[in-house]
Design a protein around this motif. Structure first.
Motif, mmCIF file in Angstrom:
data_model
loop_
_atom_site.group_PDB
_atom_site.id
_atom_site.type_symbol
_atom_site.label_atom_id
_atom_site.label_comp_id
_atom_site.label_asym_id
_atom_site.label_seq_id
_atom_site.Cartn_x
_atom_site.Cartn_y
_atom_site.Cartn_z
ATOM 1 N N LEU A 8 31.249 8.784 -1.014
ATOM 2 C CA LEU A 8 30.119 9.052 -1.897
ATOM 3 C C LEU A 8 29.812 7.777 -2.667
ATOM 4 C CD1 LEU A 8 28.126 11.059 -3.233
ATOM 5 C CD2 LEU A 8 29.910 11.460 -4.939
ATOM 6 N N LYS A 9 28.573 7.330 -2.574
ATOM 7 C CA LYS A 9 28.141 6.119 -3.280
ATOM 8 C C LYS A 9 27.143 6.525 -4.350
ATOM 9 C CE LYS A 9 25.919 1.668 -2.411
ATOM 10 N NZ LYS A 9 25.294 0.836 -1.379
ATOM 11 N N VAL A 10 27.432 6.168 -5.588
ATOM 12 C CA VAL A 10 26.530 6.501 -6.687
ATOM 13 C C VAL A 10 26.129 5.234 -7.433
ATOM 14 C CG1 VAL A 10 27.421 8.836 -7.004
ATOM 15 C CG2 VAL A 10 28.383 6.968 -8.319
ATOM 16 N N GLU A 11 24.978 5.324 -8.035
ATOM 17 C CA GLU A 11 24.467 4.222 -8.856
ATOM 18 C C GLU A 11 24.829 4.482 -10.314
ATOM 19 O OE1 GLU A 11 20.138 2.524 -10.324
ATOM 20 O OE2 GLU A 11 20.250 3.730 -8.512
ATOM 21 N N ILE A 12 25.247 3.445 -11.006
ATOM 22 C CA ILE A 12 25.485 3.559 -12.439
ATOM 23 C C ILE A 12 24.119 3.540 -13.116
ATOM 24 C CG2 ILE A 12 26.514 2.518 -14.487
ATOM 25 C CD1 ILE A 12 28.535 1.153 -12.684
ATOM 26 N N GLY A 13 23.775 4.604 -13.820
ATOM 27 C CA GLY A 13 22.487 4.678 -14.500
ATOM 28 C C GLY A 13 22.354 3.622 -15.583
ATOM 29 N N ALA A 14 21.108 3.211 -15.859
ATOM 30 C CA ALA A 14 20.892 2.127 -16.816
ATOM 31 C C ALA A 14 19.676 2.330 -17.723
ATOM 32 C CB ALA A 14 20.761 0.801 -16.074
ATOM 33 N N ASP A 15 19.107 3.516 -17.742
ATOM 34 C CA ASP A 15 17.942 3.809 -18.593
ATOM 35 C C ASP A 15 16.694 3.008 -18.225
ATOM 36 O OD1 ASP A 15 19.209 5.726 -20.209
ATOM 37 O OD2 ASP A 15 19.979 4.198 -21.551
ATOM 38 N N SER A 56 35.071 7.455 -3.525
ATOM 39 C CA SER A 56 33.902 7.232 -4.378
ATOM 40 C C SER A 56 33.642 5.747 -4.554
ATOM 41 C CB SER A 56 34.112 7.880 -5.748
ATOM 42 O OG SER A 56 34.219 9.272 -5.612
ATOM 43 N N LYS A 57 32.374 5.376 -4.401
ATOM 44 C CA LYS A 57 31.943 3.992 -4.569
ATOM 45 C C LYS A 57 30.790 3.983 -5.551
ATOM 46 C CE LYS A 57 31.012 3.548 -0.102
ATOM 47 N NZ LYS A 57 30.698 2.925 1.195
ATOM 48 N N LEU A 58 30.594 2.872 -6.229
ATOM 49 C CA LEU A 58 29.457 2.780 -7.137
ATOM 50 C C LEU A 58 28.861 1.388 -7.093
ATOM 51 C CD1 LEU A 58 30.398 1.253 -10.058
ATOM 52 C CD2 LEU A 58 31.721 3.343 -10.157
ATOM 53 N N PHE A 59 27.620 1.323 -7.553
ATOM 54 C CA PHE A 59 26.934 0.041 -7.669
ATOM 55 C C PHE A 59 25.998 0.094 -8.864
ATOM 56 C CE2 PHE A 59 23.865 2.559 -5.407
ATOM 57 C CZ PHE A 59 22.634 2.045 -5.752
ATOM 58 N N ARG A 60 25.612 -1.070 -9.321
ATOM 59 C CA ARG A 60 24.630 -1.184 -10.405
ATOM 60 C C ARG A 60 23.275 -1.440 -9.781
ATOM 61 N NH1 ARG A 60 25.419 -6.013 -13.397
ATOM 62 N NH2 ARG A 60 26.526 -6.848 -11.629
ATOM 63 N N GLY A 61 22.306 -0.674 -10.182
ATOM 64 C CA GLY A 61 20.950 -0.914 -9.710
ATOM 65 C C GLY A 61 20.134 -1.676 -10.731
ATOM 66 N N ALA A 62 20.574 -1.624 -11.979
ATOM 67 C CA ALA A 62 19.885 -2.284 -13.080
ATOM 68 C C ALA A 62 20.902 -2.428 -14.217
ATOM 69 C CB ALA A 62 18.685 -1.462 -13.524
ATOM 70 N N HIS A 63 20.435 -2.880 -15.356
ATOM 71 C CA HIS A 63 21.340 -2.990 -16.508
ATOM 72 C C HIS A 63 20.650 -2.449 -17.748
ATOM 73 C CE1 HIS A 63 18.936 -6.680 -16.642
ATOM 74 N NE2 HIS A 63 19.039 -6.559 -17.949
ATOM 75 N N PHE A 89 32.610 2.368 -17.026
ATOM 76 C CA PHE A 89 32.192 3.501 -16.198
ATOM 77 C C PHE A 89 33.374 4.010 -15.377
ATOM 78 C CE2 PHE A 89 30.392 5.703 -12.610
ATOM 79 C CZ PHE A 89 29.283 6.356 -13.123
ATOM 80 N N ILE A 90 34.125 3.088 -14.791
ATOM 81 C CA ILE A 90 35.278 3.463 -13.965
ATOM 82 C C ILE A 90 36.346 4.161 -14.802
ATOM 83 C CG2 ILE A 90 37.190 2.543 -12.590
ATOM 84 C CD1 ILE A 90 35.161 0.358 -11.640
ATOM 85 N N SER A 91 36.663 3.612 -15.966
ATOM 86 C CA SER A 91 37.699 4.233 -16.799
ATOM 87 C C SER A 91 37.228 5.575 -17.362
ATOM 88 C CB SER A 91 38.146 3.288 -17.917
ATOM 89 O OG SER A 91 37.108 3.038 -18.823
ATOM 90 N N ALA A 102 37.020 4.055 -5.905
ATOM 91 C CA ALA A 102 37.710 3.157 -4.977
ATOM 92 C C ALA A 102 37.066 1.774 -4.917
ATOM 93 C CB ALA A 102 37.737 3.777 -3.576
ATOM 94 N N TYR A 103 35.734 1.727 -5.004
ATOM 95 C CA TYR A 103 35.017 0.463 -4.864
ATOM 96 C C TYR A 103 33.890 0.385 -5.886
ATOM 97 C CZ TYR A 103 37.172 0.691 -0.239
ATOM 98 O OH TYR A 103 38.062 0.804 0.785
#
Length: 126
Positions: A8-15, A56-63, A89-91, A102-103
């Motif tokens: 599962l890959k999710v984006e970290i939200g950034a408003d 679970s994997k995540l990425f930043r799409g914005a800041h 976010f990870i913690s 995981a990533y």
């Protein structure tokens, strides 16, 4: 039965609006922290319920603008503040939801900066 998701890959939200929608940030400023904003937490928890071994994997799409003094500069994308944002976010995923990430990827669809990785990586034991 349902889908047999293994990753599962999710984006970290950034408003900010990225792609076609805006996702709320868990940390709008260094002093603002709220782990129930956004649907990512729910999605990761539900996926984990269905498959406890999901990766679970995540990425930043914005800041979030509150963390980035120079919103257009490379120093914003690969700054220590952004590394702390991702680490938070990870913690939070672990402490508030019992989830392991995981990533963690870099800013989506941009060139990487090797010094960012070296600074964001944990020190080796010993």
């Amino acid at each position: 039965m349902g889908a047999a998701l293994q990753r599962l890959k999710v984006e970290i939200g950034a408003d900010v609006q990225f792609y076609r929608w805006s996702e709320p940030s868990h940390m709008r400023t260094a002093s603002d922290h709220h782990s129930s904003r956004g649907y990512e937490w729910w999605l990761m928890a539900e996926a984990h319920k269905r498959n406890p071994n999901i990766i679970s994997k995540l990425f930043r799409g914005a800041h979030p603008s509150g963390l980035a003094p120079n919103q257009a500069g490379k120093e914003t994308l690969y700054s220590p503040k952004m590394a702390e944002y991702v680490a938070d976010f990870i913690s939070t995923a672990k402490s508030d939801y019992g989830l392991d990430i995981a990533y963690a990827g870099i800013w989506n669809e941009t060139m990487y900066d090797l010094s960012y990785y070296k600074g964001a990586s944990p020190s080796p034991p010993g």
